[in-house]
Motif scaffolding. Structure first.
Motif, PDB file in Angstrom:
ATOM      1  N   THR A   6       0.739  -1.210  -0.086  1.00 29.56           N
ATOM      2  CA  THR A   6       0.137  -0.279  -0.074  1.00 29.56           C
ATOM      3  C   THR A   6       0.805   1.261  -0.229  1.00 29.56           C
ATOM      4  O   THR A   6       0.498   2.280  -0.620  1.00 29.56           O
ATOM      5  CB  THR A   6      -0.948   0.005   1.127  1.00 29.56           C
ATOM      6  OG1 THR A   6      -1.628  -1.353   1.326  1.00 29.56           O
ATOM      7  CG2 THR A   6      -2.037   1.116   1.208  1.00 29.56           C
ATOM      8  N   ALA A  50       2.511   1.876  -3.449  1.00 33.27           N
ATOM      9  CA  ALA A  50       1.595   2.444  -4.219  1.00 33.27           C
ATOM     10  C   ALA A  50       1.385   3.835  -3.917  1.00 33.27           C
ATOM     11  O   ALA A  50       1.333   4.444  -5.161  1.00 33.27           O
ATOM     12  CB  ALA A  50       0.200   1.505  -4.215  1.00 33.27           C
ATOM     13  N   ALA A  56       2.753   6.310  -7.030  1.00 32.88           N
ATOM     14  CA  ALA A  56       1.513   6.763  -7.896  1.00 32.88           C
ATOM     15  C   ALA A  56       1.889   8.548  -7.754  1.00 32.88           C
ATOM     16  O   ALA A  56       1.603   9.282  -8.742  1.00 32.88           O
ATOM     17  CB  ALA A  56       0.379   6.264  -7.474  1.00 32.88           C
ATOM     18  N   ILE A  87       5.511  -3.362  -8.135  1.00 32.55           N
ATOM     19  CA  ILE A  87       4.540  -2.733  -7.790  1.00 32.55           C
ATOM     20  C   ILE A  87       4.786  -1.227  -8.151  1.00 32.55           C
ATOM     21  O   ILE A  87       4.116  -0.303  -8.463  1.00 32.55           O
ATOM     22  CB  ILE A  87       4.499  -2.626  -6.125  1.00 32.55           C
ATOM     23  CG1 ILE A  87       3.727  -4.205  -5.744  1.00 32.55           C
ATOM     24  CG2 ILE A  87       3.602  -1.822  -5.539  1.00 32.55           C
ATOM     25  CD1 ILE A  87       3.894  -4.677  -4.252  1.00 32.55           C
ATOM     26  N   ALA A 137       2.478   1.248 -10.252  1.00 34.93           N
ATOM     27  CA  ALA A 137       1.966   2.289  -9.490  1.00 34.93           C
ATOM     28  C   ALA A 137       2.660   3.526 -10.363  1.00 34.93           C
ATOM     29  O   ALA A 137       1.885   4.734 -10.427  1.00 34.93           O
ATOM     30  CB  ALA A 137       2.234   2.299  -8.329  1.00 34.93           C
ATOM     31  N   LEU A 173      -5.374   6.841  -1.304  1.00 37.39           N
ATOM     32  CA  LEU A 173      -4.198   5.871  -0.824  1.00 37.39           C
ATOM     33  C   LEU A 173      -3.938   6.159   0.535  1.00 37.39           C
ATOM     34  O   LEU A 173      -3.330   5.124   1.263  1.00 37.39           O
ATOM     35  CB  LEU A 173      -3.090   6.021  -2.241  1.00 37.39           C
ATOM     36  CG  LEU A 173      -3.115   5.452  -3.296  1.00 37.39           C
ATOM     37  CD1 LEU A 173      -2.222   6.061  -4.218  1.00 37.39           C
ATOM     38  CD2 LEU A 173      -3.513   4.075  -3.203  1.00 37.39           C
TER      39      LEU A 173
END
Length: 210
Positions: free
Chosen positions: A31, A34, A38, A169, A173, A193
């Motif tokens: 998490t 990401a 991002a 990941i 992302a 997020l």
């Protein structure tokens, strides 16, 4: 039977597969990676991966020499790490949410170092990593061989597999980062997020209760 140093090839492959499946399970690392990838791009994500990798390697070495087992056996030490990890994840979620409103300019090098340390601390304070090394890894050890070289080798395999998954990941992302160049979209994505990371922190605290 073929052997790779202290571990047989079939054991090595089955352990690598188990590690891969475990790393695909959503958790704090996935998490947070990401979130930062991002929102802030792949360079920040890769810096975080480097910290996570070092943290997992340190715990693996501690497990090889029995320290992780002591943590697992001590309720006070385990709960102390668990709650410190939960609070740190909540802090990261709050920081990500806050950055949706406040942008703090910092030198790129300083920013990368900061995210490296965040990745490192997140994993040092993760008792589930210690539990993996104490509860899961030993099931792949050959009782007829010395446990130390086997543990070190399997720890290296786990860290390598985890790093590959985390890198993927970041790449996936990070592909969203150009789409978030618009400040409003970036703010919405970052806060979504961040809220997810806060929920993961709460789940982490509940799932590691014993």
């Amino acid at each position: 039977m073929l052997n790779f140093f202290a571990v047989s090839v079939p054991t090595l492959l089955s352990f690598a597969l188990a590690s891969f499946l475990i790393e695909l399970t959503p958790g704090p690392n996935m998490t947070y990676l990401a979130l930062v990838s991002a929102s802030d791009g792949r360079k920040v994500g890769f810096a975080t991966v480097a910290g996570i990798t070092l943290g997992l390697a340190i715990i693996g070495l501690l497990a090889a020499f029995g320290v992780a087992e002591l943590v697992q056996a001590s309720r006070l030490a385990y709960d102390g790490l668990r709650w410190a990890g939960v609070l740190f994840l909540l802090y990261l979620a709050w920081d990500g949410w806050r950055q949706g409103e406040i942008t703090v300019a910092a030198p790129k090098h300083e920013g990368l170092v900061r995210y490296f340390w965040r990745g490192l601390v997140t994993n040092i304070l993760n008792p589930k990593a210690a539990v993996f090394y104490v509860a899961v890894l030993p099931t792949f050890l050959d009782a007829t061989r010395s446990p130390l070289p086997q543990t070190i080798l399997l720890s290296f395999v786990y860290v390598a597999v985890a790093t590959i998954v985390h890198t993927l990941i970041v790449v996936l992302a990070g592909a969203l980062e150009p789409m978030l160049n618009d400040p409003q979209r970036e703010k919405i994505a970052r806060r979504a997020l961040s809220a997810l990371l806060a929920l993961v922190a709460i789940w982490f605290g509940w799932s590691t209760t014993r």
